[in-house]
Design an enzyme around this catalytic site. Structure first.
Site, mmCIF file in Angstrom:
data_model
loop_
_atom_site.group_PDB
_atom_site.id
_atom_site.type_symbol
_atom_site.label_atom_id
_atom_site.label_comp_id
_atom_site.label_asym_id
_atom_site.label_seq_id
_atom_site.Cartn_x
_atom_site.Cartn_y
_atom_site.Cartn_z
ATOM 1 N N HIS A 97 -33.773 24.511 -11.750
ATOM 2 C CA HIS A 97 -34.048 25.932 -11.954
ATOM 3 C C HIS A 97 -32.836 26.750 -11.510
ATOM 4 O O HIS A 97 -32.116 26.360 -10.585
ATOM 5 C CB HIS A 97 -35.283 26.358 -11.164
ATOM 6 C CG HIS A 97 -36.537 25.683 -11.620
ATOM 7 N ND1 HIS A 97 -37.253 26.089 -12.726
ATOM 8 C CD2 HIS A 97 -37.207 24.614 -11.126
ATOM 9 C CE1 HIS A 97 -38.301 25.321 -12.888
ATOM 10 N NE2 HIS A 97 -38.295 24.407 -11.934
ATOM 11 N N ALA A 157 -35.931 3.941 2.192
ATOM 12 C CA ALA A 157 -37.162 4.717 2.124
ATOM 13 C C ALA A 157 -36.936 6.162 2.560
ATOM 14 O O ALA A 157 -36.216 6.439 3.522
ATOM 15 C CB ALA A 157 -38.231 4.071 3.010
#
Length: 237
Positions: A143, A197
């Site tokens: 955006h 992770a």
């Protein structure tokens, strides 16, 4: 960026895009909003064609997510429709969430654990033997930074829309993205790499690298020193 996006499209994808274009969905400049979207240009996210494609993909995701793991035939049929560019032996545990599906390409033997989310407003290309841990997100949309460019607008017909754009994601062969990894638009992860992770990948990762963190950074290379003494209990060909 346009050349990079074009190179990531398969011939089948290009043919599919061209067949589906209709005259009433083209802009005054002669290009469908889908073309601008896939080229990484500002596009109208409320375009009727794109809204229809998203609704279809979201419905297929919901259908898949309602199935049981044992419903292998039904699941395969749904995935074939949702992911027409999916290689042999690929599998997803579900639930899954795709914006379009048809703009994502999976190679052979790709496995995705629970809650894979793919926002494929630009092409997402995944190589062979790639593993995704739970809660992995591949997000190509971007955006505008300025609220004056980002906020919702009102069209002449009274409808509302906004402008956004995207950048492609490419993941090379033999990668493993561990639990909770997020990959941002415009990123390429080189073949053989492991992403730790919880990482947020905002820059390219070179091949055969272990990278982790927020933002994700290369920690070290992966080499023969990481080889494990594999068991031989299961006969292999």
């Amino acid at each position: 960026m346009t050349d990079h996006v074009t190179n990531n499209l398969t011939d089948n994808q290009t043919d599919h895009f061209e067949r589906d274009q209709t005259a009433h969905e083209r802009t005054a400049g002669g290009h469908a909003e889908r073309d601008h979207m896939l080229a990484g240009e500002l596009y109208n996210a409320a375009d009727p064609e794109l809204a229809r494609l998203r609704e279809h993909a979201h419905r297929l995701c919901e259908d898949f997510n309602r199935t049981h793991e044992s419903d292998t035939v039904q699941r395969a049929a749904i995935l074939t429709e949702l992911l027409p560019h999916c290689g042999e032996g690929s599998d997803v545990a579900g639930p899954i969430f795709f914006d379009y599906g048809e703009f994502t390409t999976f190679g052979d033997h790709v496995y995705a654990n629970f809650n894979l989310t793919v926002l494929d407003v630009c092409p997402v290309t995944v190589g062979n033997h790639v593993m995704f841990g739970p809660n992995v997100t591949l997000a190509t949309p971007i955006h505008p930074m300025r609220w004056q460019d980002r906020n919702v607008r009102k069209a002449a017909d009274g409808s509302t829309f906004d402008y956004e754009y995207g950048a492609p994601i490419t993941i090379g062969d033999n990668c493993w993205l561990a639990s909770g990894v997020t990959v941002a638009g415009g990123v390429t992860i080189g073949a053989g790499s492991v992403i730790g992770a919880g990482s947020v990948v905002t820059r390219d990762i070179p091949p055969n690298s272990f990278a982790a963190g927020v933002p994700c950074r290369v920690i070290r290379g992966i080499d023969e020193g990481d080889a494990m003494d594999m068991p031989t209990r299961v006969p292999e060909v």
